[in-house]
Every structure is written in C-alpha cells, then in structure tokens.
Design a protein around this motif. Structure first.
Motif, short mmCIF file in Angstrom:
data_model
loop_
_atom_site.label_atom_id
_atom_site.label_comp_id
_atom_site.label_asym_id
_atom_site.label_seq_id
_atom_site.Cartn_x
_atom_site.Cartn_y
_atom_site.Cartn_z
N SER A 1 0.85 -1.19 0.00
CA SER A 1 0.00 0.00 0.00
C SER A 1 0.88 1.24 0.00
O SER A 1 2.09 1.17 0.12
N GLU B 1 -12.41 -1.50 -6.09
CA GLU B 1 -13.13 -0.56 -5.21
C GLU B 1 -12.42 0.78 -5.18
O GLU B 1 -11.20 0.83 -5.25
N LEU C 1 -8.36 6.40 -3.49
CA LEU C 1 -7.65 5.18 -3.14
C LEU C 1 -8.31 4.06 -3.93
O LEU C 1 -9.50 3.79 -3.78
N ARG D 1 -8.48 0.12 -4.88
CA ARG D 1 -8.07 -1.22 -4.44
C ARG D 1 -8.28 -2.21 -5.57
O ARG D 1 -9.32 -2.21 -6.22
N GLY E 1 -5.51 -7.10 -3.84
CA GLY E 1 -5.23 -6.49 -2.55
C GLY E 1 -4.34 -5.27 -2.67
O GLY E 1 -4.23 -4.47 -1.74
N THR E 2 -3.68 -5.09 -3.80
CA THR E 2 -2.83 -3.92 -4.02
C THR E 2 -3.67 -2.64 -3.92
O THR E 2 -4.79 -2.60 -4.42
N GLU E 3 -3.10 -1.62 -3.28
CA GLU E 3 -3.80 -0.33 -3.18
C GLU E 3 -2.94 0.76 -3.79
O GLU E 3 -1.73 0.78 -3.59
#
Ligand SMILES: Cc1cc2nc3c(=O)[nH]c(=O)nc-3n(C[C@H](O)[C@H](O)[C@H](O)COP(=O)(O)OP(=O)(O)OC[C@H]3O[C@@H](n4cnc5c(N)ncnc54)[C@H](O)[C@@H]3O)c2cc1C
Lengths: 326, 109
Positions: free
Chosen positions: A2, A90, A100, A102, A106-108
């Motif tokens: 992240s 998302e 932000l 996503r 799982g990478t942000e």
C-alpha cells in the motif's frame, strides 16, 4: 504494497488504455495500468489477434497482435507500472480529494485521477466444465512461460487462435501435445490450423474433456468423443484450457458512475459523473458514439489531457506537439 | 444492430452460439434464440459456430432477412406475451434464464 501513489491509473490495457498510458507519459504523469488479463491488448488480443485491421489511421493493414505490440512499445517509452492479472475493484475518496483504488489482488494505489478504458468489462477465461479442482495444479488458462511445460504431456483444449497458437508454440518444449476441440471446425486463423495439422500434435475433434484425475497435480485425462460417445484415457501432466473469454463491467457498476446499457456516460471532456474519473474507448456513451479503435484513441487523448489540467488548473489543455520532443 | 437470429433457428435451439458469446447477449425464447442488439459487440463468434447457419448480420441486410432482424429487435423492445414490460437490456442472458415467449413473427411461424 500500500501507499503507492501515481498521477493517473488507467483501468484496461486494451488498445485505448495502452494509448492513454502513452499519452499520460507524454504529459509527464506517473502512471499505472491495470488489467484483469495477464496479457495486454483487450478485445484485440483476446478475440481476434490474427485478424487484419484496416481502419486504424496511418496503418493500411495491421494484424491485431502487431497493433498491440506497437501500442505496448509506444506506452513503455514512459515506463508505466504494469499491474496485470488483477482487476480494479473498489474506490474510496480520501480527504484531500484523491482516490484510493483497491485491486482484486489487494494492491492499493492512491491516485489523482483514473481513466476507465474498460471496454466491454473485465475479461475472464471461460472455465473448463470439469476438473476445476486442478486449476493451478497442472491446469491453466494462459501459457505465460513456455519453459514450465518442458518435458510434459500437454493437453490443449479449444479451437480458437489462443488454443492453436499455444499448441504450436508448446511443441518444441513439451514431450507431447494433444489438442482437442468440441467441434470439427476451428475458429482460429486458417493458416495456423493448417500448420497444426501438419505438426506432430495429436488433434482430435469433436472431443471434450470428460474428467481429469491425478494426485497433487493432474496426471490423466478422460476425453469423450461427442460423435460416438466413446471415452479415451490419456496421460497428461499439463492442461491448457483456452475456451475463450466472457466479459462484464462487474465492479465498475458499484462506483457511482452513470451506466446505461453497460456503457458509462461521459461529457465532451470524457469526464464521468464521478470527479477525477474519466472514461475512453468502447466503454463510453454519448450522443453520436461509434465503437471503433480510432474513436477510442481520440477519446484517450481527450481524457488524459483533461485529467492533466484538472490536476493542475494553471496547465495548458493542449499538450504541445510530440514532434517538438527531442 | 449487428447480428441477429433468423427463422432457421426455430425449434432447433442448438445453443452452440451461447458457448461462444463473450458478452452473454444471446437470449433463449420459446422456439428460437434472440441476440440483444444493444448488448451485442458485433464480434461474429456466434455466426461461425451455428450448425444451421441461423445467424446473420445486417451488414448488408438482405430482404428475406429483414423481417427476422425486426423480429429479433421486437423480442427486446416490445412487450412479450405474459409480461408487462419489454425485456430491454437485461445485462446478461444467463441471469434472466429462458423466456417462455417469442416475438410475433417467430410465434406465428
Ligand atoms: C472480432 C472483432 C473485430 C473487430 N474489428 C475492428 C476493426 O476492424 N476496427 C476497429 O476499429 N475496431 C474493431 N473492433 C472493435 C475494437 O476491438 C474495440 O473498439 C476496441 O478493442 C476497444 O478498445 P478498448 O481499449 O476501449 O476496450 P477493450 O479492447 O475491450 O479492452 C478493455 C480492457 O479493460 C480490461 N478491464 C475492464 N474492466 C476492468 C477492471 N475493472 N479492472 C481491470 N481491467 C479491466 C479488460 O480486461 C480489457 O482487457 C473489433 C472487435 C471485435 C470483437
């Protein structure tokens, strides 16, 4: 992973997303490109890599895969971050107005703006009707590394360009290659099908996979001849299921965008109704829209330049001429 | 309006086309299949696999095919028997399932 920040995220590595990535680089923006497929090229790569395209400006006739290769080379000049094999899932609005994003992995990523070059949506491989439990344990949807097949008995399933191309490419490395297709007629390019028939690959039609068996990894396949109903058992330690793709907008329908008939409404700056989010290519809708590569390229340039000035209102919308660059 | 299904599909309903469509836009009616004109992306994958050559394109539209093209549109835009509104663009045939009705021309053929 992240905390990563870029100026622009391009969602979709189809022809339009690749061109948007080039354009963002040209404007000096740091860029990430996301695609659900492990290979870039969108519809062109997934549905018609061997077809000749005649209506892209300046290219009187170019094969799909070659157009993709050229676009990739053009975009790579500015080294965008490639985030392939994962979907944009998302968004969350941060206090400072940035977004932000996503990914399904799982990478942000934190970004100022997003260009949705999402075409007809996230491409997913059509699943093999049996043997799902062996996915990743000998069964794959894509051939990304030929060496992983060295010395294996490989079963390729499918009748399109991907299936036939992979069957041909695997022959020099695999111990054996069997290709089955549920119909006698192939949809792959005729010349590749002819090459397949001349090759050492065992080609059987109209055949389907009846069952897969093995231990930790796949070992044997039972094939069914759909004409006679007969079953045939073969050794196989790798299966490549190339049954085509399905696509849908999936996660993007939850982003608060205005979507009509699977298309995102944009204005003449390619802005969606969500601030900071632009769209380009097949996914857009406005009066007079035509879904073609050439139209999408124009929209990509519009979206990126408008995103650029939105981030820096003192900047010029016009990017300058590329010929002015040394 | 790109591809559509002609009367050659009547009571055949082989459905190989469904297995090819990347956008799930081929819907099953009572006696034949129908391609949703607003969802079709014009790729032609279905046309190549139909065993009875029932899938046609309107580029160019031939006169004998015109009524089938219109009937194919009517399946989505008109109110089918037993329904109170048009199907419109349901966004995927598998979610909707089989529709127990046909557009006018198919119904009376
Ligand atoms: C058989 C066929 C022939 C064609 N011939 C021509 C022609 O001759 N000339 C012409 O101009 N056009 C032609 N087209 C149309 C052309 O291919 C499209 O206009 C073009 O591909 C649109 O590009 P795009 O980048 O907007 O979308 P796409 O090519 O659809 O690419 C979109 C990409 O976005 C990805 N994506 C979507 N949502 C997400 C998400 N949430 N997260 C991550 N990734 C996502 C998808 O996986 C996909 O890779 C043809 C199309 C077909 C099917």
């Amino acid at each position: 992973m992240s905390g990563d920040e870029v100026d622009l995220v391009v969602v979709g590595a189809g022809p339009v997303g690749l061109y948007a990535a080039y354009y963002a680089g040209f404007r000096g923006m740091t860029t990430a490109v996301v695609d659900s497929l492990p290979e870039p090229g969108g519809q062109v790569a997934a549905l018609y890599p061997e077809k000749l395209i005649h209506d892209v400006a300046g290219l009187p006739g170019i094969r799909g895969r070659e157009l993709v290769r050229n676009l990739l080379q053009q975009a790579s000049a500015y080294s965008p971050r490639w985030l392939l094999g994962q979907s944009a899932d998302e968004i969350t609005r941060l206090d400072d107005g940035r977004i932000l994003l996503r990914l399904t992995s799982g990478t942000e990523i934190v970004t100022r703006s997003i260009v949705l070059a999402a075409g007809i949506g996230t491409f997913k491989p059509r699943p093999l009707p049996v043997g799902a439990e062996f996915l990743g344990r000998g069964v794959d949807y894509f051939v990304t590394d030929l060496d992983a097949y060295a010395g294996h008995d490989v079963l390729v399933v499918g009748g399109g360009d991907s299936a036939v191309d992979w069957a041909l490419a695997l022959q020099p490395v695999a111990r054996s290659v069997t290709l089955i297709h549920r119909r006698d007629r192939f949809t792959a390019h005729e010349a590749s099908v002819a090459e397949l028939h001349r090759s050492d690959a065992l080609v059987r039609t109209p055949f389907v996979v009846h069952a897969l068996s093995g231990d930790r990894s796949v070992r044997r396949a039972i094939l069914r001849d759909t004409a006679s109903g007969e079953l045939h058992e073969i050794d196989c330690s790798r299966v490549v299921a190339a049954l085509g793709f399905t696509a849908d907008l999936g996660p993007l329908t939850r982003w608060g965008l205005r979507i009509v008939d699977r298309h995102i409404i944009v204005d003449s700056t390619m802005s969606t109704e969500v601030p900071g989010i632009y769209a380009a290519g097949d996914v857009t809708e406005y009066p007079g829209k035509v879904r073609l590569i050439s139209v999408g390229f124009g929209e990509a340039a519009l979206a990126v330049n408008n995103a650029y000035v939105a981030g820096d209102p003192s900047a010029s919308l016009f990017p300058g001429h590329s010929t002015a660059i040394a | 309006m790109p591809f559509f299904v002609t009367g050659a599909c009547l009571d055949v309903l082989d459905k190989s086309c469904i297995e090819e469509c990347p956008v799930d836009c081929i819907y099953e009616g009572g006696r034949k299949m129908y391609i949703n004109p607003r969802e079709c992306i014009d790729c032609g994958a279905c046309e190549a696999v139909c065993p009875v050559t029932a899938i046609a394109s309107d580029l160019p539209l031939t006169e004998p095919n015109r009524p089938w093209r219109d009937d194919n549109v009517a399946f989505f835009e008109s109110v089918l028997p037993g329904r109170d509104q048009p199907l419109g663009s349901p966004g995927g045939a598998s979610g909707l399932g089989r529709v127990e009705a046909d557009a006018p021309l198919a119904a009376m053929s």
